[in-house]
Scaffold this motif. Structure first.
Motif, short mmCIF file in Angstrom:
data_model
loop_
_atom_site.label_atom_id
_atom_site.label_comp_id
_atom_site.label_asym_id
_atom_site.label_seq_id
_atom_site.Cartn_x
_atom_site.Cartn_y
_atom_site.Cartn_z
N ALA A 291 49.45 -5.44 14.15
CA ALA A 291 49.17 -6.83 14.65
C ALA A 291 48.09 -6.13 15.96
O ALA A 291 47.16 -6.33 16.60
N ARG A 292 49.63 -4.85 16.38
CA ARG A 292 48.27 -4.81 17.89
C ARG A 292 47.44 -3.73 17.42
O ARG A 292 46.16 -3.86 18.70
N VAL A 293 47.22 -3.51 16.08
CA VAL A 293 45.93 -2.37 16.12
C VAL A 293 44.52 -3.82 16.12
O VAL A 293 43.86 -3.53 16.23
N PHE A 294 45.17 -4.76 15.70
CA PHE A 294 44.64 -6.00 15.59
C PHE A 294 44.04 -6.57 16.80
O PHE A 294 42.86 -7.39 16.81
N LYS A 295 45.19 -6.42 17.13
CA LYS A 295 44.91 -6.94 19.26
C LYS A 295 43.73 -6.18 20.16
O LYS A 295 42.94 -6.02 20.67
N ALA A 296 44.27 -4.66 19.67
CA ALA A 296 42.54 -4.04 19.95
C ALA A 296 41.50 -4.27 19.24
O ALA A 296 40.46 -3.42 20.15
N ALA A 297 41.58 -3.94 18.49
CA ALA A 297 40.05 -4.50 17.08
C ALA A 297 39.35 -5.61 17.90
O ALA A 297 38.35 -5.51 18.48
N SER A 298 40.14 -6.24 18.76
CA SER A 298 39.71 -7.93 19.12
C SER A 298 39.38 -7.64 20.99
O SER A 298 38.52 -7.95 21.71
N ASP A 299 39.96 -6.87 21.66
CA ASP A 299 39.05 -5.64 22.75
C ASP A 299 38.09 -5.68 22.70
O ASP A 299 36.98 -5.45 23.44
N MET A 300 38.19 -4.76 21.46
CA MET A 300 36.98 -3.67 21.01
C MET A 300 35.74 -4.92 20.78
O MET A 300 34.30 -4.63 21.75
#
Lengths: 296, 411
Positions: free
Chosen positions: B225-234
């Motif tokens: 979930a944290r990785v997906f959060k980073a992906a939405s930052d990106m």
């Protein structure tokens, strides 16, 4: 006379022998290839076809894939708009050309020219025209209208309409030509009669001419419909399916899964669904065209 | 008439005679960008200098996604080329299983590949049932963040040293009229960048258990979930980079129109061709500055069965040439990748390559996604992430749910 009449099968024997290669091609390539594809759509074939049957798994996966649903939706939007708009535009252009205007040949050539271009060229030309930094939008910005916003190709919600513009530009000319041929086939006496009765021209078109042109309309519909179902090259050239997967179409899905994804089974399942869609269009048409006549 | 016939017979004999000495070997690959083309030219030069055979270049433009189907259909259609390039891993799996590719074990043994290829996982990826089917030529890693120093200077912020600082610098770059991050529209770039986020922010073990073992629970967990959060930052940061090809996106960084890009080390070739200097004009952060790890994917050459003795001799010669020390140095310097043998001297390597070599020597390596996933799974991931990065209406949670489905059904 009846006694010397040759057996039906041997009448026109040379013509029938000449048609054998074509019949074989149709049977082996079209029917055989289709049957093969449908059969293998029930297998788990990956890069190479193999006969490991998995039932309806490929179809279940297909209908659970968002990309396939997006591509079906796109095809529906494109299909309905293309069908209606190209018929309306084509008929209007043909009716206008039919007013015994000067330079008819020139106009007809100009309107038909886009059809001579391939979808790849059409797609690239419209990709540039619709590019926000080089195309129509930037030209209008430079003319002074800064707030003008026309950027369909980079907006996932309306990208399919950007493709539709290119498709209409390319396809309307052909529809116009078919319609014009149909209009020319209408007996001039009918026009004279309606003029004598004082019927306005638009009413004559809608209530007399168009019903008389039914066969032309049906042929045109089938041509447009088959063009819609196999829509592929225009998408590839104009948007590449993008932005994201927003302008994807079934034919592109089939290609991508069969070759890039190395999953033949999935591609076959998708192409079988496309075949079903084509049959839904063709069978009623064939029934109307051929079935109807036999009864008469 | 007779003299004519003799003349033709003589010329035919002449052609046949010279063909016996040297065969034309058609080599297909998808290396067409500036840096790549310069690198593959080194192969052709070495091959023609060291053997009598002739290199016929069969470059296919458009990247692996376009080139692979063309190559595969030529091989299964019975018109194989002399040699072709794939990313090693599972891409050629079925071609090997159906006996369309040549067993190159004899060359590998004669040249002692087992002892020189480092890391050994590269050769393992070429091995099926104890037989070696491909010649690995380089090591490519995905886990790099390329930053334009001038872009950060314009924005008035320090050049970031890790992913979090980069995300924090995003708004400042945006204000200065610079796209914070470049991302091309090709689907593989989107899924590739996501896999990098996963390998660095969640760690290589997470990637291994999700793609290697198909652990759907892990895929649904908080770490991801944290990785997906980073992906939405990106996703916020890449808004406005309207380019398609990866090298066009790299070019945005080279010309300082974009702050940075997540791209494999092949991007370095583009910086080199543009005359940029590592550390001065651009900065590279292996493992996004979060964790020093590189994946050991790369390119390998495969050799189809042709049944022609002359072609086979040329294939053997090419396979041997590709791993020679000179060839490895010349090729990898141009390509920006790391050599597959640890015993060659890469003194001419620039800062970024030296960082990569150090990490490789320290053993902080992980398998490449291509070695764990089939092309089918990769294609599904491409679809998901290209849609995610281009369409802001999909939430990170929805994307994660679809990700879990893909992982659960992968083979």
């Amino acid at each position: 006379m009846a006694a010397t009449r040759p057996i039906r099968l041997f009448r026109n024997l040379t013509a029938k022998i000449a048609a054998i290669p074509m019949i074989l091609t149709a049977l082996v390539v079209f029917v055989g290839g289709t049957a093969w594809t449908v059969t293998y759509s029930f297998t788990s074939s990956k890069l190479l076809p193999r006969t490991k049957f998995v039932g309806l798994d490929q179809y279940e996966r297909l209908w659970a894939t968002p990309r396939w649903l997006v591509s079906i939706e796109n095809l529906l939007i494109y299909g309905v708009c293309m069908m209606v708009l190209s018929l309306v535009l084509g008929f209007l252009l043909a009716a206008l050309l039919d007013q015994k205007i000067r330079y008819e040949n020139t106009f007809r050539t100009i309107l038909l020219y886009p059809f001579a271009l391939s979808f790849i060229v059409t797609g690239l030309v419209w990709q540039w025209l619709l590019n926000p930094d080089f195309g129509i939008q930037s030209v209008i910005h430079r003319l002074g209208w800064e707030s003008f916003d026309f950027n369909p190709l980079y907006n996932a919600d309306i990208v399919i309409f950007g493709v539709l513009i290119a498709g209409l530009w390319q396809g309307s000319g052909l529809v116009m030509c078919l319609m014009l041929a149909g209009l020319r086939g209408i007996d001039q006496e009918i026009w004279k009669a309606s003029r004598v009765d004082g019927i306005p021209a638009w009413k004559t078109y809608i209530f007399i001419i168009i019903p008389m042109m039914r066969p032309v309309f049906i042929t045109t519909l089938v041509i447009i419909a088959s063009g819609i179902v196999r829509l592929y090259d225009l998408i590839v050239a104009q948007t590449g399916g993008g932005p994201g997967i927003a302008s994807d179409v079934p034919a592109k899905y089939v290609y991508d899964y069969m070759f890039q994804g190395q999953n033949l089974g999935q591609g076959f399942a998708a192409s079988t669904m496309m075949l079903l869609a084509v049959l839904v269009v063709v069978i009623p048409w064939a029934y109307l065209e051929f079935g109807g006549k036999k009864r008469v | 008439m007779t003299s004519f016939r003799t003349f033709f017979a003589a010329t035919t004999a002449l052609c046949a005679g010279s063909a016996a000495l040297a065969a034309d070997l058609e080599v297909t690959h998808w290396w067409t960008s500036g840096g790549e083309a310069a690198a593959v030219a080194e192969f052709a030069r070495e091959f023609e200098a060291q053997t009598d055979h002739k290199w016929i270049d069969g470059a296919i433009a458009g990247g692996g996604g376009t080139a692979r189907p063309v190559m595969v259909s030529r091989i299964i259609g019975g018109d194989p080329m002399g040699a072709f390039q794939f990313n090693h891993g599972r891409q050629a799996e079925e071609l090997i299983e159906s006996g369309l590719l040549r067993d190159m074990t004899h060359v590998a043994e004669a040249e002692g590949w087992k002892d020189i290829v480092n890391p050994p996982s590269l050769l393992e990826a070429c091995t099926v049932d104890g037989k070696i089917y491909c010649a690995p030529v380089n090591i490519h890693s995905w886990q790099w963040l390329w930053l334009s120093n001038a872009a950060f200077e314009t924005a008035g912020v320090a050049v970031p040293t890790n992913w979090d600082e980069f995300v924090a610098a995003g708004p400042a770059l945006r204000e200065a009229g610079i796209t914070p991050m470049a991302l091309g529209g090709q689907p593989w770039q989107s899924s590739g960048a996501f896999n990098v986020l996963m390998a660095t922010l969640a760690g290589p073990d997470v990637l291994q258990s999700i793609y290697g073992d198909g652990d759907a629970e892990m895929a649904a967990g908080d770490t991801m979930a944290r990785v997906f959060k980073a992906a939405s930052d990106m996703r916020e940061m890449v808004q406005g980079s309207n380019v398609q090809d990866w090298n066009q996106a790299t070019n945005l960084v080279i010309t300082d129109q974009a702050g940075g890009q997540i791209m494999g080390d092949w991007a370095q070739g583009e910086f080199a061709v543009a005359g940029e200097v590592a550390g001065q004009d651009y900065t590279c952060l292996p493992g996004l500055g979060v964790i020093e790890v590189i994946s050991t994917g790369g390119d390998a050459f495969y050799f189809p069965e042709t049944g022609d003795a002359e072609t086979e001799a040329a294939q053997d010669a090419l396979a041997a040439t590709l791993l020679k020390p000179n060839t490895q140095v010349a090729f990898n310097l141009k390509k920006g990748s790391l050599p597959v043998r640890g015993d060659v001297d890469l003194e001419a390597a620039n800062d970024c390559m030296k960082k990569g070599l150090e990490i490789l020597a320290s053993g902080a390596i992980m398998p490449d996604v291509n070695m764990l996933n089939t092309e089918d799974t990769n294609n599904q991931l491409n679809d998901l992430f290209v849609q995610f990065f281009q369409d802001t209406s999909i939430s990170a949670e929805d994307a994660q749910a679809r990700f879990v489905d893909i992982v659960a059904s992968k083979d």
